[in-house]
Design an enzyme around this catalytic site. Structure first.
Site, PDB file in Angstrom:
ATOM      1  N   HIS A 261      -1.755   1.263  -9.663  1.00 22.43           N
ATOM      2  CA  HIS A 261      -2.727   0.337  -8.784  1.00 22.43           C
ATOM      3  C   HIS A 261      -3.342  -0.697  -9.504  1.00 22.43           C
ATOM      4  O   HIS A 261      -4.484  -1.175  -9.405  1.00 22.43           O
ATOM      5  CB  HIS A 261      -3.446   0.808  -7.844  1.00 22.43           C
ATOM      6  CG  HIS A 261      -3.848   0.107  -6.556  1.00 22.43           C
ATOM      7  ND1 HIS A 261      -4.126   0.657  -5.204  1.00 22.43           N
ATOM      8  CD2 HIS A 261      -3.886  -1.403  -6.197  1.00 22.43           C
ATOM      9  CE1 HIS A 261      -4.408  -0.280  -4.324  1.00 22.43           C
ATOM     10  NE2 HIS A 261      -4.036  -1.561  -4.827  1.00 22.43           N
TER      11      HIS A 261
ATOM     12  N   ARG B  67       0.816  -1.154  -0.056  1.00 21.32           N
ATOM     13  CA  ARG B  67      -0.090   0.203   0.028  1.00 21.32           C
ATOM     14  C   ARG B  67       0.979   1.097   0.067  1.00 21.32           C
ATOM     15  O   ARG B  67       2.011   1.225   0.597  1.00 21.32           O
ATOM     16  CB  ARG B  67      -1.096  -0.008   1.233  1.00 21.32           C
ATOM     17  CG  ARG B  67      -2.034  -0.900   1.344  1.00 21.32           C
ATOM     18  CD  ARG B  67      -2.999  -0.540   0.200  1.00 21.32           C
ATOM     19  NE  ARG B  67      -4.296  -1.677   0.206  1.00 21.32           N
ATOM     20  CZ  ARG B  67      -4.547  -2.696  -0.475  1.00 21.32           C
ATOM     21  NH1 ARG B  67      -3.559  -2.846  -1.498  1.00 21.32           N
ATOM     22  NH2 ARG B  67      -5.484  -3.365  -0.848  1.00 21.32           N
TER      23      ARG B  67
END
Length: 308
Positions: free
Chosen positions: A271, A223
């Site tokens: 992402h 993340r």
């Protein structure tokens, strides 16, 4: 007994089609068409709606549509409502592809060659054999183990680090804070696949980078908040890190002009390392629902005390 889906609407249409084929007697709705909130028993979501328990008084299970659950505020979800991570095989397979690509790109100096091409420079870089390039993976859950299994084929010496002990054939495993320094000292390419928790937030920082061999590479598919941006840029510019592949940032998307966009030692993707496959994801959700009805153990159940 309605299943409500609240995530990517294009893929949601595929979910609806597979549910109609495989569970025709189970009502399936796409947000914001929720129907009667009292009928919703199962919620599949990425960004959850506010106050799930009050909005859906008969909710029984909440599924994250992805492998992570850090987007959930656990304080807003009563402990008696199970929260589940997505464990369908498509997530692992696409993550394995991405990490393999990234490790090989760093191993074979692809970022340097991209910059040389832009500058119209033809210059060889001596190849380092895979057997002399050590790859370490932080986070040895389903995804980390799948990545290490695939990397075995290339002949890299493989290492793994995890909060709790793991044993993986062909991988030298370390666990706990006390073993982190030893793990890092032997890692030439570091892959971060950790869940985002209070303990792991900011773990990719100046202190960690200094414990890696000088000129190590980094792949972050965990993340964005794992990474301390200023420390990372300083490590790249100072040569502590030789290059990085980033699939996650903080924030997402990055604003215009952000240094990650143009840094010559960063390969950046939006992402997109892994993606839930609706076909197999529907099978996973239906299996968990059936297990729940039978009172069996639920795969992918999140431990609220650990955050994953």
């Amino acid at each position: 007994m309605t299943v409500l889906y609240k995530a990517n609407m294009v893929r949601g249409e595929e979910w609806a089609r597979f549910f109609a084929e495989r569970a025709p007697d189970m009502p399936f709705r796409l947000w914001p068409d929720i129907g009667d909130p009292a009928d919703v028993r199962y919620l599949v979501t990425w960004v959850p709606p506010d106050d799930i328990a009050t909005t859906f008084p008969n909710i029984e299970l909440v599924f994250s549509v992805g492998a992570g659950v850090d987007q959930f505020d656990a304080s807003k979800l009563p402990v008696h409502i199970p929260l589940l991570r997505m464990l369908e095989p498509g997530i692992a397979e696409t993550m394995v592809e991405y990490v393999t690509m990234s490790v090989l790109a760093l191993h074979r100096d692809l970022l340097h060659f991209i910059n040389q091409q832009k500058a119209q420079v033809w210059r060889e870089i001596r190849i380092t054999p895979a057997k002399r390039r050590r790859v370490g993976v932080m986070g040895l859950g389903q995804l980390g183990q799948a990545v290490l299994e695939r990397l075995t084929a290339f002949g890299f010496p493989l290492l793994g680090w995890n909060r709790s002990p793991r044993e993986i054939d062909g991988v030298t495993c370390y666990s706990g804070a006390a073993a982190l320094t030893e793990f890092l000292a032997q890692t030439d390419i570091l892959v971060c696949l950790l869940p985002l928790t209070d303990e792991t937030r900011g773990i990719l920082n100046a202190d960690l980078f200094k414990r890696l061999p000088h000129g190590a590479g980094l792949v972050n598919v965990g993340r964005g908040p794992h990474l301390i941006e200023a420390d990372f840029l300083a490590a790249l510019d100072g040569g502590t890190l030789s290059g990085a592949v980033l699939d996650v940032t903080d924030p997402e998307p990055l604003p215009a002009g952000h240094p990650f966009w143009s840094h010559p030692r960063i390969l950046l993707t939006p992402h997109n390392a892994s993606m839930t496959t609706p076909d197999t994801a529907v099978d996973y959700v239906l299996d968990v629902i059936a297990r729940h009805r039978r009172g069996e153990e639920l795969p992918g159940l999140v431990d609220r005390t650990r955050g994953y």
